[in-house]
Design an enzyme around this catalytic site. Structure first.
Site, PDB file in Angstrom:
ATOM      1  N   ASP A  27     -16.275 -15.544  -7.493  1.00 21.34           N
ATOM      2  CA  ASP A  27     -16.166 -16.511  -8.609  1.00 21.34           C
ATOM      3  C   ASP A  27     -15.188 -17.672  -8.360  1.00 21.34           C
ATOM      4  O   ASP A  27     -14.362 -17.980  -9.237  1.00 21.34           O
ATOM      5  CB  ASP A  27     -15.771 -15.780  -9.904  1.00 21.34           C
ATOM      6  CG  ASP A  27     -16.815 -14.772 -10.366  1.00 21.34           C
ATOM      7  OD1 ASP A  27     -17.801 -14.547  -9.639  1.00 21.34           O
ATOM      8  OD2 ASP A  27     -16.631 -14.198 -11.454  1.00 21.34           O
ATOM      9  N   LYS A  31     -24.268 -13.371 -11.722  1.00 23.57           N
ATOM     10  CA  LYS A  31     -24.047 -12.244 -12.636  1.00 23.57           C
ATOM     11  C   LYS A  31     -23.649 -12.768 -14.005  1.00 23.57           C
ATOM     12  O   LYS A  31     -23.235 -13.928 -14.127  1.00 23.57           O
ATOM     13  CB  LYS A  31     -22.933 -11.345 -12.082  1.00 23.57           C
ATOM     14  CG  LYS A  31     -21.615 -12.085 -11.972  1.00 23.57           C
ATOM     15  CD  LYS A  31     -20.559 -11.255 -11.284  1.00 23.57           C
ATOM     16  CE  LYS A  31     -19.272 -12.040 -11.176  1.00 23.57           C
ATOM     17  NZ  LYS A  31     -18.673 -12.395 -12.474  1.00 23.57           N
ATOM     18  N   CYS A  49     -12.793  -9.984 -12.541  1.00 27.98           N
ATOM     19  CA  CYS A  49     -13.964  -9.836 -11.665  1.00 27.98           C
ATOM     20  C   CYS A  49     -13.630  -9.254 -10.303  1.00 27.98           C
ATOM     21  O   CYS A  49     -14.429  -8.494  -9.742  1.00 27.98           O
ATOM     22  CB  CYS A  49     -14.702 -11.161 -11.570  1.00 27.98           C
ATOM     23  SG  CYS A  49     -15.481 -11.558 -13.169  1.00 27.98           S
TER      24      CYS A  49
HETATM   25  C1  VGL Z   1     -14.073 -13.688 -15.195  1.00 26.49           C
HETATM   26  C2  VGL Z   1     -13.421 -13.574 -17.397  1.00 26.49           C
HETATM   27  C3  VGL Z   1     -14.706 -13.893 -17.801  1.00 26.49           C
HETATM   28  C4  VGL Z   1     -13.693 -13.585 -13.749  1.00 26.49           C
HETATM   29  C5  VGL Z   1     -15.356 -13.994 -15.589  1.00 26.49           C
HETATM   30  O1  VGL Z   1     -14.355 -14.208 -12.890  1.00 26.49           O
HETATM   31  O2  VGL Z   1     -12.695 -12.877 -13.469  1.00 26.49           O
HETATM   32  N1  VGL Z   1     -13.121 -13.464 -16.104  1.00 26.49           N
HETATM   33  N2  VGL Z   1     -15.660 -14.097 -16.886  1.00 26.49           N
END
Ligand code: VGL
Ligand code: ZN
Length: 203
Positions: free
Chosen positions: A8, A106, A151
């Site tokens: 991410d 995802k 994540c």
């Molecule tokens: C994430 C909060 C919401 C992450 C993704 O990538 O850690 N955190 N969505």
């Protein structure tokens, strides 16, 4: 066979983004330094529809940081982030995307979140990452990215559960730290689950 999992590294998790992670952009040079050293690089991408159930905006009367039940699991509510096709969902512009072999998206089901790159938060649906790694004879993964306490943590926990050997690159991760210390506690938890915690230099 080893693979690098880049979690991410998207604009909305940068200090200027919708769900800012302090110093989030510091992970970009670490990812760029490690990618050329792996024959398989997989990047995960948080990829929500605008109606996603993790957005406080979709639950009238709630605010980001509130906790609700979503798909029978506890869910922290967030500002709208990583909406499919928006600039916030794009990889950081300095990330060397040509080094990425496969992107795994995802969080696409509005009814359930997916912090992990492997499974939705209720563990019911797989993203395909586990099968991809197994097909490519991967038995060890090295993980870095954002965010340590969400994540990265969930991806590491699921990878260990699937039987992969896991190393987390400590200086290649940054935390949301909704409560101070969440990132440090996540490293401790991943270590106790069996992950190795190393610096980029030690990889
Ligand atoms: C994430 C909060 C919401 C992450 C993704 O990538 O850690 N955190 N969505
Ligand atoms: Zn998300």
């Amino acid at each position: 066979m080893k693979a690098l999992i880049v979690v991410d590294i998207q604009n909305d998790f940068m200090p200027f983004g919708a769900l800012p992670v302090a110093d989030g952009d510091a992970v970009v040079p670490v990812a760029n330094a490690l990618m050329p050293r792996f024959s398989l690089v997989v990047a995960t991408q948080d990829w929500h529809p605008p109606t996603h159930g993790s957005f406080a905006s979709n639950h009238p009367g709630t605010s980001p940081g509130d906790v609700i039940e979503l798909g029978a699991v506890e869910q922290v509510l967030w500002p709208d982030h990583c909406v499919q096709g928006t600039p916030g969902a794009s990889f950081h512009s300095a990330l060397e995307v040509a080094r990425i072999d496969q992107v795994v998206r995802k969080g696409t089901d509005p009814a359930i979140d997916s912090y992990s790159g492997f499974f939705d938060s209720d563990q019911r649906s797989a993203t395909g990452l586990g099968d991809l790694l197994t097909q490519r004879a991967v038995d060890e993964i090295v993980v870095l990215g954002l965010a340590t306490d969400y994540c990265v943590r969930a991806t590491v926990t699921d990878a260990i559960g699937l039987g992969f050997g896991v190393t987390v690159v400590i200086d290649g991760c940054r935390a949301v730290d909704l409560s101070p210390g969440d990132g440090e506690r996540a490293f401790a938890a991943m270590h106790s689950e069996g992950a190795r915690i190393l610096t980029c230099r030690e990889i």
